[in-house]
Write an enzyme that holds these catalytic residues in place. Structure first.
Site, short mmCIF file in Angstrom:
data_model
loop_
_atom_site.label_atom_id
_atom_site.label_comp_id
_atom_site.label_asym_id
_atom_site.label_seq_id
_atom_site.Cartn_x
_atom_site.Cartn_y
_atom_site.Cartn_z
N ARG A 1 32.87 40.04 45.44
CA ARG A 1 34.67 39.73 45.51
C ARG A 1 34.86 41.78 46.40
NH1 ARG A 1 33.95 36.20 43.24
NH2 ARG A 1 35.12 35.44 41.73
N SER B 1 41.27 35.21 37.77
CA SER B 1 40.45 35.74 36.91
C SER B 1 41.46 37.76 37.47
CB SER B 1 38.69 36.60 37.48
OG SER B 1 38.50 35.73 37.37
N GLU C 1 39.97 43.34 38.83
CA GLU C 1 40.07 42.61 40.34
C GLU C 1 41.42 42.10 40.90
OE1 GLU C 1 38.07 38.21 39.75
OE2 GLU C 1 39.70 38.08 42.02
#
Ligand code: EPU
Length: 331
Positions: free
Chosen positions: A162, A232, A327
């Site tokens: 990510r 998420s 995130e």
């Protein structure tokens, strides 16, 4: 080119936060983008795709920019592969649907992830054992300082979990204009994550895998069209082997995935163990089927979401000694 002033961002973020921006503009060409960069050189700029991985924490006193460039074309073909250049504003899932219909392999595991092509490269989105970096050949971007178009190879982008150069040292340097993906004409399967293989028959076509992935996602994750969220909220932590060994001696059932740089532990498990699934702060809550996702139950404010996220981080830290990293990007 379309410029709006004092505009609510509610329709432009999947968390459905009702904040305002001083300006919002869409550009349909690189020339329009250059014009906007010149015109609004002195105020904060924020490039947003579908706004599916961010939390607006307050009104944005600057200009929110959105790419309306949304075409895709095949640019190169070999005996085994097809290279597709997709413009930054194309919705990832529309692209993936088309590629699956063309029987091309590579991106089917990424089906149903919200977001657009440009942001998918920034964030190196991933699911079910595949990350965008596995299929990105190169990225085309406008250099904000020089207004020249440049090409970054996959290696130049320094993709990580990510993560990419576009979130770090090059955050304010480039605007991604298109991404070239490398697709395979031959079957290349990534079916080992979770129960994906069990959901399929032998030799599945890309569209079969796409359907299975969508079914699994729908059973676990909220539909952003119905329930506000940004997927998420935290990353899965990766801890050194010795830290994991100590945790496993205390919690023998702790799930884990070995990585090159340590042991990945599902944040969802850590969160569930601390009893956070039932936490509610104002309008913010936790998605029951996947506690890694914070949801807007109706009228959540940014403060509700941030307070709930902090509570989860504090509980996980206190119980396991692990600091969960967000995130979702706070703006
Ligand atoms: N788990 C629990 N309780 C739950 C749900 C899950 O303990 O209620 C544990 C289980 O051990 C399960 C594990 O968490 O095996 C992993 O769950 P899941 O397969 O749902 O995946 P994840 O690690 O929580 C990651 C990505 C998702 C991606 C899925 C599938 C991150 C931060 N998230 O979630 O990506 O869809 O894998 O590949 O890496 C996103 O980035 O927004 C996102 C949704």
């Amino acid at each position: 080119m379309h410029i709006q002033e004092n505009i609510s961002l509610l329709p432009y973020n999947t968390f459905r936060m009702d904040v305002r921006a001083r300006y919002r503009a869409e550009y349909s060409s690189v020339d329009e983008l250059k014009g906007l960069l010149r015109q609004y050189a002195d105020i904060p700029r924020l490039f947003v795709g579908q706004g599916s991985n961010l939390l607006f924490t307050k009104d944005f006193d600057g200009i929110v920019l959105h790419s309306a460039m949304a075409r895709a074309r095949a640019v190169r073909e070999t005996a085994d592969e097809v290279y597709i250049e997709a413009q930054s504003g194309l919705v990832m899932d529309s692209l993936i649907e088309q590629l699956c219909d063309m029987n091309l392999y590579g991106m089917e595991n990424l089906s149903h992830i919200p977001g657009e092509v440009g942001a998918a490269a920034v964030q190196n989105v991933g699911a079910y054992g595949v990350e965008a970096k596995d299929v990105i050949s190169e990225v085309q971007a406008l250099d904000i300082a020089t207004h020249s178009l440049c090409t970054l190879t996959n290696a130049d982008c320094r993709f990580g979990y990510r993560n990419s150069i576009f979130k770090n040292e090059a955050a304010n340097r480039y605007v991604i204009t298109s991404v070239t993906f490398r697709l395979s004409k031959q079957a290349v399967y990534h079916l080992d994550y979770g129960h994906l293989r069990d959901a399929l028959t032998a030799s599945p076509a890309p569209s079969d895998i796409r359907e299975a992935v969508i079914r699994i996602r729908q059973s676990k994750l909220p539909e952003v069209s119905q329930t506000g969220s940004a997927g998420s909220f935290f990353k899965n932590p990766v801890v050194p082997q010795e830290v994991f060994d100590r945790l496993r001696s205390l919690y023998p059932s702790i799930p884990s995935y070995a990585q090159a740089d340590g042991i990945k532990i599902p944040a969802a498990w850590l969160i569930e163990q601390t009893g956070c699934k039932d936490l509610v702060v104002g309008g913010a809550g936790v998605w029951q089927n996947q506690p890694l996702v914070i949801i807007n139950k109706g009228n959540a404010t940014p403060d509700d979401v941030m307070a709930l996220a902090k509570m989860i981080q504090d509980r996980v830290k206190e119980r396991f000694g692990i600091a969960l990293q967000k995130e979702v990007i706070y703006i």
